[in-house]
Design an enzyme around this catalytic site. Structure first.
Site, PDB file in Angstrom:
ATOM      1  N   LYS A  23      -2.364   4.513  -3.536  1.00 46.88           N
ATOM      2  CA  LYS A  23      -2.605   5.685  -4.295  1.00 46.88           C
ATOM      3  C   LYS A  23      -1.673   6.495  -3.766  1.00 46.88           C
ATOM      4  O   LYS A  23      -1.115   6.735  -2.659  1.00 46.88           O
ATOM      5  CB  LYS A  23      -3.930   6.435  -3.743  1.00 46.88           C
ATOM      6  N   ASP A  43       0.843  -1.251  -0.083  1.00 41.68           N
ATOM      7  CA  ASP A  43       0.131   0.057  -0.066  1.00 41.68           C
ATOM      8  C   ASP A  43       0.830   1.173  -0.102  1.00 41.68           C
ATOM      9  O   ASP A  43       2.083   1.032   0.467  1.00 41.68           O
ATOM     10  CB  ASP A  43      -0.909   0.057   1.214  1.00 41.68           C
ATOM     11  N   MET A  46      -8.087   8.917   8.968  1.00 40.46           N
ATOM     12  CA  MET A  46      -8.552   9.443   7.962  1.00 40.46           C
ATOM     13  C   MET A  46      -9.544  10.645   7.918  1.00 40.46           C
ATOM     14  O   MET A  46     -10.644  10.765   7.342  1.00 40.46           O
ATOM     15  CB  MET A  46      -9.329   8.376   6.910  1.00 40.46           C
TER      16      MET A  46
HETATM   17  N1  SAH Z   1      -4.768   0.133   9.033  1.00 41.92           N
HETATM   18  C1  SAH Z   1      -4.041   1.223   9.320  1.00 41.92           C
HETATM   19  C2  SAH Z   1      -5.096   2.349   8.883  1.00 41.92           C
HETATM   20  C3  SAH Z   1      -5.317   2.513   7.478  1.00 41.92           C
HETATM   21  S1  SAH Z   1      -6.367   3.899   7.179  1.00 41.92           S
HETATM   22  C4  SAH Z   1      -3.864   1.214  10.691  1.00 41.92           C
HETATM   23  O1  SAH Z   1      -4.072   0.584  11.379  1.00 41.92           O
HETATM   24  O2  SAH Z   1      -3.134   2.343  11.279  1.00 41.92           O
HETATM   25  C5  SAH Z   1      -5.290   5.086   6.793  1.00 41.92           C
HETATM   26  C6  SAH Z   1      -5.224   6.132   7.971  1.00 41.92           C
HETATM   27  O3  SAH Z   1      -4.318   5.702   9.090  1.00 41.92           O
HETATM   28  C7  SAH Z   1      -4.483   7.362   7.719  1.00 41.92           C
HETATM   29  O4  SAH Z   1      -5.496   8.296   6.883  1.00 41.92           O
HETATM   30  C8  SAH Z   1      -4.099   8.019   8.856  1.00 41.92           C
HETATM   31  O5  SAH Z   1      -5.276   8.445   9.592  1.00 41.92           O
HETATM   32  C9  SAH Z   1      -3.617   6.742   9.646  1.00 41.92           C
HETATM   33  N2  SAH Z   1      -2.131   6.463   9.422  1.00 41.92           N
HETATM   34  C10 SAH Z   1      -1.499   5.535   9.149  1.00 41.92           C
HETATM   35  N3  SAH Z   1      -0.319   5.555   9.060  1.00 41.92           N
HETATM   36  C11 SAH Z   1      -0.134   6.647   9.644  1.00 41.92           C
HETATM   37  C12 SAH Z   1       0.956   7.626  10.029  1.00 41.92           C
HETATM   38  N4  SAH Z   1       2.318   7.074   9.863  1.00 41.92           N
HETATM   39  N5  SAH Z   1       0.903   8.816  10.844  1.00 41.92           N
HETATM   40  C13 SAH Z   1      -0.398   9.198  11.007  1.00 41.92           C
HETATM   41  N6  SAH Z   1      -1.508   8.699  10.604  1.00 41.92           N
HETATM   42  C14 SAH Z   1      -1.381   7.432  10.173  1.00 41.92           C
END
Ligand code: SAH
Length: 268
Positions: free
Chosen positions: A71, A49, A186
């Site tokens: 994306k 991803d 998000m």
């Molecule tokens: N499965 C992922 C979430 C996927 S949805 C998890 O468990 O973390 C994607 C969202 O995750 C982003 O829009 C943001 O809100 C958050 N996210 C993922 N990586 C991040 C990072 N390094 N810093 C801040 N937010 C993050």
């Protein structure tokens, strides 16, 4: 330091024709699980991803094919159904398929959708959990998701749904009152309307908001505000960002260990 001792552990076998759905953690490569690392070494193909760091991908078996399924750079994202189909096709071709997803695959990561597509085709799979941004990413900013003095419960919320708008099915009164701490994924795009909905449902405008951008990455930064002043902080926010509403955000004044440590030691 050597990882050789790990070889003596009783690892599950990555069978050809199976899929491992692996959580990469929020950013720093060190936050990948040992089992995820093991899978990366054995995979024939890695389907990854947008939020997976290059440093992590570099750990994969050099011979493994790498397929991008996210994306980036404003290009349209592949449809979820196409990604699931790709996993099915690769597994049916006899590959060891490692699906590498940011954070934890089962937290707002569509891991369940992909796993269900595999089940529908009788393909065996394994879930390798990861450290979710809403827990580990906050920890990198010195924010504990629970603290005995502040909360006994926490809500995880997504800031948008399939349509790209605020999630339609959310009962805002229930969310606002369910727990003192609300962790939002998000949520940057619609943060102002979400804050308005939470305040309309009874949350105070003075409720603390902390936003951790690029959590657990070298360019991590935190923006502090309140539910009532989102308009002020909005221009400072950049995705990926994790938002936390509630008093735990204030603990980082004492607990913010990462930024200094990173510069001194290259932790992560
Ligand atoms: N499965 C992922 C979430 C996927 S949805 C998890 O468990 O973390 C994607 C969202 O995750 C982003 O829009 C943001 O809100 C958050 N996210 C993922 N990586 C991040 C990072 N390094 N810093 C801040 N937010 C993050």
């Amino acid at each position: 330091m050597s990882f050789a001792a790990l070889d003596s552990l009783d690892w599950p076998v990555f069978e050809p024709g199976t899929v491992w759905l692996v959580g990469a953690g929020p950013g720093a490569p060190g936050l990948l699980s040992l089992l995820g690392y093991r899978g990366l070494l054995e995979a024939d193909v890695v389907v990854y991803d947008a939020l997976v760091s290059d440093a992590l991908l570099a750990l994969a078996n050099p011979a493994a094919e790498r397929i991008y399924a996210g994306k980036r750079g404003g290009k349209p994202s592949p449809k979820q159904a196409d990604i699931s189909l790709r996993l099915v096709e690769l597994a049916e071709a006899g590959k060891r398929v490692l699906r590498l997803k940011g954070g934890d695959p089962f937290i707002f990561g569509r891991g369940a959708e992909e796993a269900l597509a595999l089940v529908a085709r009788g393909i065996r799979f394994r879930i390798v959990p990861g450290i979710s941004a809403g827990v580990g990413g906050l920890a990198y900013a010195g924010i504990p998701v629970t603290h005995r003095d502040t909360n006994q419960a926490v809500v995880f919320l997504t800031g948008h749904d399939e349509s790209g708008g605020i999630p339609a099915a959310v009962d805002w009164a229930a969310v606002a009152n369910a727990a003192p701490i609300i962790v939002m994924y998000m949520a940057v795009k619609h943060l102002r309307s979400i804050a308005d909905k939470l305040m309309a449902a009874g949350r105070a405008p003075a409720d603390r908001v902390a936003v951790v951008c690029n959590a657990a990455l070298p360019d991590q930064y935190v923006v502090d505000g309140t539910l009532g002043d989102i308009a002020r902080i909005e221009p400072m926010l950049k995705a990926p960002a994790i938002v936390v509403v509630g008093a735990v955000g204030g603990l980082r004044q004492d607990l913010d260990w990462y930024v200094g440590a990173l510069r001194e030691n290259g932790l992560g």
